[in-house]
Scaffold this motif. Structure first.
Motif, PDB file in Angstrom:
ATOM      1  N   GLY A 107       0.683  -1.160   0.041  1.00  0.00           N
ATOM      2  CA  GLY A 107      -0.025  -0.097   0.037  1.00  0.00           C
ATOM      3  C   GLY A 107       0.982   1.307   0.029  1.00  0.00           C
ATOM      4  N   VAL A 108       1.889   1.106   0.794  1.00  0.00           N
ATOM      5  CA  VAL A 108       3.003   2.272   0.768  1.00  0.00           C
ATOM      6  C   VAL A 108       4.259   1.422   0.266  1.00  0.00           C
ATOM      7  CG1 VAL A 108       4.435   3.393   2.394  1.00  0.00           C
ATOM      8  CG2 VAL A 108       1.903   3.421   2.744  1.00  0.00           C
ATOM      9  N   ALA A 109       5.137   2.254  -0.468  1.00  0.00           N
ATOM     10  CA  ALA A 109       6.222   1.714  -0.920  1.00  0.00           C
ATOM     11  C   ALA A 109       7.476   1.913  -0.104  1.00  0.00           C
ATOM     12  CB  ALA A 109       6.662   2.198  -2.336  1.00  0.00           C
ATOM     13  N   ASN A 110       8.437   1.149   0.040  1.00  0.00           N
ATOM     14  CA  ASN A 110       9.708   1.523   0.874  1.00  0.00           C
ATOM     15  C   ASN A 110      10.876   0.773   0.097  1.00  0.00           C
ATOM     16  OD1 ASN A 110       9.916  -1.208   2.220  1.00  0.00           O
ATOM     17  ND2 ASN A 110       7.981  -0.696   2.971  1.00  0.00           N
ATOM     18  N   VAL A 111      12.005   1.200   0.581  1.00  0.00           N
ATOM     19  CA  VAL A 111      13.203   0.820   0.051  1.00  0.00           C
ATOM     20  C   VAL A 111      14.446   0.508   1.165  1.00  0.00           C
ATOM     21  CG1 VAL A 111      14.238   3.095  -0.181  1.00  0.00           C
ATOM     22  CG2 VAL A 111      14.952   1.141  -1.800  1.00  0.00           C
ATOM     23  N   PHE A 130      13.878   3.426   4.170  1.00  0.00           N
ATOM     24  CA  PHE A 130      12.979   4.524   4.501  1.00  0.00           C
ATOM     25  C   PHE A 130      11.702   4.200   3.549  1.00  0.00           C
ATOM     26  CE2 PHE A 130      16.134   5.708   1.515  1.00  0.00           C
ATOM     27  CZ  PHE A 130      15.548   6.341   0.500  1.00  0.00           C
ATOM     28  N   ASP A 131      10.580   4.562   3.879  1.00  0.00           N
ATOM     29  CA  ASP A 131       9.339   4.566   2.905  1.00  0.00           C
ATOM     30  C   ASP A 131       9.652   5.753   1.948  1.00  0.00           C
ATOM     31  OD1 ASP A 131       7.981   2.952   4.591  1.00  0.00           O
ATOM     32  OD2 ASP A 131       6.513   4.408   5.299  1.00  0.00           O
ATOM     33  N   SER A 183       9.045   7.727   7.409  1.00  0.00           N
ATOM     34  CA  SER A 183       7.913   6.780   7.102  1.00  0.00           C
ATOM     35  C   SER A 183       6.498   7.678   6.794  1.00  0.00           C
ATOM     36  CB  SER A 183       7.520   5.743   8.197  1.00  0.00           C
ATOM     37  OG  SER A 183       7.304   6.145   9.171  1.00  0.00           O
ATOM     38  N   LEU A 184       5.358   6.747   6.361  1.00  0.00           N
ATOM     39  CA  LEU A 184       4.166   7.306   5.752  1.00  0.00           C
ATOM     40  C   LEU A 184       2.995   6.411   6.181  1.00  0.00           C
ATOM     41  CD1 LEU A 184       4.858   7.811   2.196  1.00  0.00           C
ATOM     42  CD2 LEU A 184       4.438   9.498   3.817  1.00  0.00           C
ATOM     43  N   ALA A 190      11.961   6.087  -7.593  1.00  0.00           N
ATOM     44  CA  ALA A 190      13.015   6.450  -8.383  1.00  0.00           C
ATOM     45  C   ALA A 190      13.583   7.456  -7.459  1.00  0.00           C
ATOM     46  CB  ALA A 190      12.922   6.895  -9.739  1.00  0.00           C
ATOM     47  N   ARG A 191      13.089   8.436  -6.912  1.00  0.00           N
ATOM     48  CA  ARG A 191      13.545   9.700  -6.427  1.00  0.00           C
ATOM     49  C   ARG A 191      14.377   9.158  -5.091  1.00  0.00           C
ATOM     50  NH1 ARG A 191      10.717  15.234  -5.975  1.00  0.00           N
ATOM     51  NH2 ARG A 191      12.643  15.553  -4.981  1.00  0.00           N
ATOM     52  N   ALA A 192      13.881   7.927  -4.566  1.00  0.00           N
ATOM     53  CA  ALA A 192      14.971   7.471  -3.485  1.00  0.00           C
ATOM     54  C   ALA A 192      16.477   7.632  -3.694  1.00  0.00           C
ATOM     55  CB  ALA A 192      14.540   5.997  -3.123  1.00  0.00           C
TER      56      ALA A 192
END
Length: 366
Positions: A178-182, A192-193, A246-247, A278-280
């Motif tokens: 539902g939320v993406a994290n790396v 981080f999310d 985080s979110l 991608a901005r991560a």
């Protein structure tokens, strides 16, 4: 030699699609051998109850009485998790006495680390009684109370998988739920999310098609990205904020695309998820040589295509890497339950921003 435990991990993510259950043989450190696994989809009425609990939680203050609807959703969700454990035991040919522990994530309905509050519904004591197996739950609260973000918690397991596979760092492991994290695994572990995952896409698809997800990215594939709206969404200050961060599932939604057609709205939301992942890269110490994608989002070819177009490196699915992409998080909470039992850290300053490595979890005897 460290004790090897049979542990069941349970994960029900913010996509509200169902329960993943996985058996892992692990010492909570260097050994984690995946065993049988399954998914138990939520019945439509339970999914609706959990979605209502998500909405209702937004108005509940910390320490306030819990509304009956949320308590009811918690009980029903816990019973569904017990059914998933029973089904997994049957599939594995095991009895409850053969399993040492259950790692029970629960269902996140609110995540407000700035207020030092995170809320996962799921009754650990009830699950222990129903299954006859000791349970660890409430993995995030200790980290949040100590000033951490409480998320993401899977990075230590991602790092174990990367080490086991012998992949050369730096590697970026992305989970699109539902939320993406790396998780960035280089000289250190950074996590981080990244922003929205499937949640805004799913909500938009449900509203316009009646289906809970944009199946195979079909709706988005028929539309065109509105670059003006996309750029405005990417101007949110979350993306420039330094990690860890985080979110909550509800922090990003579909309001920005309200005036678009169903197809163009889906295309723009899908591009938004890919672009925010991608901005991560802006926060990595050095570029990742490989990106590995886990979670439900990897099943969306339109989303994966958007991500590949925006990341200047190979993008693999979990299966390409030899992993079980549908069960990484369930496996991780089995691994973390073993770590919690041993008092080992579940989070690090570089994964949640907590001041020092932090253990956690609440234990419930069967």
């Amino acid at each position: 030699m460290a004790e090897i435990l049979k542990v069941i991990g349970l994960m029900s993510g913010t996509s509200l699609d169902g329960i993943d259950a996985a058996l892992v043989e692990t010492d909570g450190e260097g050994v984690a051998v995946p065993g049988p696994a399954l998914t138990l989809p939520y019945a439509p009425d339970l999914r609706a109850a959990l979605r209502a609990a998500l909405d209702e939680a937004q108005g509940v203050a910390a320490g306030a009485p819990v509304p009956h609807a949320i308590r009811d959703a918690e009980r029903r969700s816990t019973e569904a998790h017990a059914e998933a454990v029973e089904a997994l035991l049957k599939q594995a040919g095991l009895a409850a006495r053969d399993v040492s522990l259950i790692g029970f994530h629960g269902q996140t309905i609110l995540h407000r680390p700035q207020a030092r509050w995170t809320w996962q519904i799921g009754d650990g004591a009830l699950l222990a009684r129903l299954t006859g197996i000791d349970v660890v739950n409430d993995f995030r609260s200790a980290d949040v109370k100590a000033g951490g973000e409480g998320a993401p918690l899977v990075p230590l397991y991602h790092a174990a998988l990367v080490r086991e596979a012998g992949r050369l760092p730096p590697v970026a492991v992305v989970n699109i739920g539902g939320v993406a994290n790396v998780t960035y695994i280089g000289g250190e572990i950074l996590a981080f999310d990244t922003g929205p995952g499937n949640a805004p896409i799913d909500d938009w698809a449900h509203r316009h098609t009646g289906k809970p997800v944009d199946e195979h990215g079909a709706l988005a594939r028929m539309g065109s990205v509105d670059d003006r709206i996309l750029d405005a969404m990417l101007a949110h200050d979350f993306f420039t904020r330094q990690p860890p961060k985080s979110l909550d599932r509800m922090d990003f939604n579909a309001r920005a695309v309200e005036e678009l057609s169903p197809e163009d709205g889906a295309a723009t939301l899908t591009a938004f998820t890919a672009a925010s992942i991608a901005r991560a890269r802006e926060h990595f110490p050095e570029p990742a040589t490989t990106w590995i994608v886990c979670g439900g989002g990897r099943h969306n070819p339109t989303l994966m295509s958007e991500l590949r177009a925006r990341v200047n490196a190979p993008v693999l699915s979990a299966e390409d890497a030899g992993w079980r992409g549908d069960f990484i998080e369930a496996e991780a909470f089995a691994y973390l339950a073993a770590r919690a039992r041993k008092g080992l850290p579940l989070s690090l300053p570089t994964t949640t921003g907590v001041r020092e490595p932090m253990s956690g979890g609440r234990f419930h005897k069967a």
